[in-house]
Design an enzyme around this catalytic site. Structure first.
Site, PDB file in Angstrom:
ATOM      1  N   SER A   9      -5.263  -9.843 -12.502  1.00  0.00           N
ATOM      2  CA  SER A   9      -5.103  -9.172 -13.790  1.00  0.00           C
ATOM      3  C   SER A   9      -5.712 -10.065 -14.854  1.00  0.00           C
ATOM      4  O   SER A   9      -5.775 -11.290 -14.687  1.00  0.00           O
ATOM      5  CB  SER A   9      -3.617  -8.941 -14.072  1.00  0.00           C
ATOM      6  N   GLY A  47       0.457   3.328  -5.834  1.00  0.00           N
ATOM      7  CA  GLY A  47      -0.471   2.733  -6.776  1.00  0.00           C
ATOM      8  C   GLY A  47      -1.821   2.359  -6.213  1.00  0.00           C
ATOM      9  O   GLY A  47      -2.440   3.102  -5.449  1.00  0.00           O
ATOM     10  N   ALA A  83       0.811  -1.234   0.000  1.00  0.00           N
ATOM     11  CA  ALA A  83       0.000   0.000   0.000  1.00  0.00           C
ATOM     12  C   ALA A  83       0.833   1.266   0.000  1.00  0.00           C
ATOM     13  O   ALA A  83       0.329   2.341   0.341  1.00  0.00           O
ATOM     14  CB  ALA A  83      -0.937  -0.009   1.205  1.00  0.00           C
ATOM     15  N   TYR A 126       4.480 -13.568 -14.824  1.00  0.00           N
ATOM     16  CA  TYR A 126       3.431 -12.752 -14.207  1.00  0.00           C
ATOM     17  C   TYR A 126       2.057 -13.386 -14.430  1.00  0.00           C
ATOM     18  O   TYR A 126       1.241 -13.471 -13.497  1.00  0.00           O
ATOM     19  CB  TYR A 126       3.471 -11.342 -14.800  1.00  0.00           C
TER      20      TYR A 126
END
Length: 388
Positions: free
Chosen positions: A221, A97, A94, A246
């Site tokens: 994502s 972004g 945190a 990723y």
């Protein structure tokens, strides 16, 4: 008199003939002038055409980029105005972004926000900044390195000693970059994005059950749809690719999110996967070379700001009526279709068992389901992954 009367028509014919010749001459001159004008126009066009075409191409490219930018930045504001007064929220990653934007918004909604980061000084500075902006004094900084399993254990032990409750866990921290190993010898992308969050969630599950209803939010994502897991090559020794690593970690997160739903829904702990979309965050800071520089420029121009990306994360943390959507994937504050391959229960059980072995605790999957993962023990997995 008769002779003079005959001369007049002849003169008139002669005059008409000359007029006709003059008219024809005018027409020829006009045609010749038009031809000259056309020739001049063709010359001008030949000179201007390359510039004109260049202008058209550039204008078309700008229009296409603008439309793509609009599409990539499309987001729906969080429709829920709920406040979560006094509820404790823990957010990983945190300090910038999405994590920072989420913490700021939840602090505005009167949550008790606990933010984590690897650098103590930095995370404390962010906490002070959020307290100052929101007036919410219940924003505290905690140090956590998701790439270190021992640090995660110690973090949770301290957390359980000092914190009475946990209502929302937001697994947000992420890594995207060149191949490297964590302190535990694990491939970093898999370890930070997935395994660290798996272990943290596992250790905090009991506290969330005691404070049910509680929520687990896994920030993923759309790259997950391109991911897959080769359980015989968790270290990616057969070939490392940044994007594939990723995608694999996000695939594992979505599978984990579904497994959390299966295991914890009955205890009123709901899990949600959130795809915030392409956001301009620090995720690309470690991407190497010219490609990394180009991607960072593109992200600043094309991607949505983190405040927009955080809308759906906050929605899943505060909105009512989400119980029936536990285990599902959200984007733009609504449920979206999930790729069927993440629903494979065999892959989910195997991933759970391997993850438990890597984290050093015994899996609770029944023995008959665990048999297929036993040939490669945790120690062997560790040894394999230690090659960076």
């Amino acid at each position: 008199m008769g002779q003079s009367a005959k001369v007049v028509p002849h003169a008139k014919v002669k005059i008409d003939h000359h007029a006709k010749l003059a008219e024809e001459m005018k027409q020829r001159l006009k045609v010749e002038e038009l031809a000259e004008n056309i020739d001049e126009l063709e010359e001008v066009v030949e000179d201007v055409f390359p510039i004109l075409m260049f202008t058209v191409i550039i204008s078309t490219a700008i229009l296409i980029i603008f439309l793509i930018r609009m599409y990539m930045r499309y987001s729906i504001p969080n429709p829920s105005k709920n406040k979560i007064n006094g509820k404790t929220v823990l957010i990983t990653g945190a300090t910038s972004g999405l994590g920072k934007a989420t913490a700021l918004e939840l602090a505005k909604r009167n949550a008790r926000v606990l933010i984590t980061g690897r650098e103590k000084v930095k995370v404390e500075a962010i906490a002070r900044n959020i307290r100052k902006k929101t007036g919410n004094q219940h924003v505290n900084a905690l140090q956590l390195d998701l790439g270190n399993l021992r640090n995660i254990r110690e973090f949770v032990e301290e957390f359980n000693r000092t914190e009475k409750s946990l209502h929302v866990l937001i697994n947000n921290a992420g890594y995207l970059g060149p191949k490297s190993a964590t302190d535990d010898g694990l491939e970093r992308t898999f370890a930070v994005n997935y395994l660290g969050h798996f272990y943290l969630t596992h250790l905090l599950t009991e506290k969330m059950i005691k404070n049910a209803p509680a929520r687990i939010i896994n920030v993923v994502s759309d790259a997950y749809a391109k991911g897959s897991i080769d359980f015989d090559d968790l270290a990616l020794n057969k070939g490392y690719d940044i994007s594939k690593a990723y995608a694999r970690s996000k695939f594992a997160q979505v599978v984990f999110n579904l497994e959390c739903h299966r295991r914890l829904f009955g205890a009123c702990v709901w899990s949600f996967a959130v795809n915030p979309g392409a956001c301009n965050t620090d995720l690309l800071r470690y991407y190497p070379g010219l490609t990394g520089n180009i991607l960072r420029v593109i992200s600043r121009i094309m991607y949505k700001p983190p405040e927009d990306g955080a809308e759906t994360i906050v929605y899943c943390a505060v909105a009512d009526g989400l119980r029936e959507h536990s285990g599902k994937l959200f984007a733009n504050c609504k449920v979206v279709k999930i790729n069927e391959k993440v629903k494979d229960k065999t892959v989910a059980r195997k991933l759970w068992c391997v993850s438990a072995q890597l984290c050093g605790f015994e899996s609770d999957v029944p023995l008959e389901e665990e048999e297929e993962v036993k040939p490669q023990a945790a120690g062997e997995q560790q040894a394999e992954v230690k090659t960076p």
